[in-house]
Design an enzyme around this catalytic site. Structure first.
Site, PDB file in Angstrom:
ATOM      1  N   GLY A  78       0.798  -1.216   0.000  1.00 12.11           N
ATOM      2  CA  GLY A  78       0.000   0.000   0.000  1.00 12.11           C
ATOM      3  C   GLY A  78       0.834   1.271   0.000  1.00 12.11           C
ATOM      4  N   HIS A  79       0.141   2.405  -0.113  1.00 14.51           N
ATOM      5  CA  HIS A  79       0.800   3.709  -0.170  1.00 14.51           C
ATOM      6  C   HIS A  79       1.533   4.016   1.146  1.00 14.51           C
ATOM      7  CE1 HIS A  79      -3.048   4.632   1.774  1.00 14.51           C
ATOM      8  NE2 HIS A  79      -2.381   5.602   2.379  1.00 14.51           N
ATOM      9  N   ASN A  80       2.680   4.692   1.006  1.00 15.65           N
ATOM     10  CA  ASN A  80       3.483   5.150   2.139  1.00 15.65           C
ATOM     11  C   ASN A  80       4.007   4.032   3.032  1.00 15.65           C
ATOM     12  OD1 ASN A  80       1.336   7.565   1.651  1.00 15.65           O
ATOM     13  ND2 ASN A  80       3.389   8.329   2.099  1.00 15.65           N
TER      14      ASN A  80
END
Length: 154
Positions: A78-80
């Site tokens: 996922g993001h970050n």
């Protein structure tokens, strides 16, 4: 595009790196509205990303896969997210946005790491485990919800 790739990075067929994450908010009327995903992906040296894996770019900052990490087939990062050095992530693992995976950790098949959870250095997450809270360094967690593995008494 949307990714900085160091030397020695390998990509399996049909993997996706730098795509938008699942950033959505609900309006007052309940309709989902996309949150812009404006960040990047940083892939350090000797990272391997297998077939059909997805590494989403950061919402604002970066998603980082550190040196020597191995990402198996059909994994979603996922993001970050930050994946530490020499981490092994096997097939079908799901890692929620903002999670941190410590150096040398191992995530076995089909486990899921919730948004914002930290997996400590050298920790092992068992097959199919659903990790909802932080895992200390060096521990092995299994189950749904995931919990520390208990050893039989001699």
């Amino acid at each position: 595009m949307n990714a900085a790739v160091a030397a020695g990075v390998t990509f399996g067929p049909q993997c996706s790196v730098g795509c938008s994450g699942m950033g959505y908010e609900r309006r007052e009327d309940g309709v989902l509205v996309g949150f812009p995903q404006l960040g990047t992906v940083i892939l350090e040296e000797d990272v391997e990303i297998a077939a059909h894996a997805t590494v989403q770019r950061g919402a604002i900052g970066a998603t980082r896969i550190c040196r020597g990490a191995k990402i198996g087939p059909h994994v979603n990062v996922g993001h970050n997210v930050e994946v530490g050095p020499d981490v092994l992530i096997t097939g079908h693992v799901q890692i929620g946005g903002g999670a941190r995976i410590g150096a040398g950790a191992v995530l076995w098949q089909s486990c899921a790491i919730a948004n914002g959870v930290t997996i400590g250095e050298g920790a092992v997450i068992g097959m199919g485990a659903q990790v909802l809270r932080d895992v200390p360094a060096g521990e092995t967690w299994v189950g749904n919800p995931a919990r520390p593995l208990r050893r039989a008494q001699p």
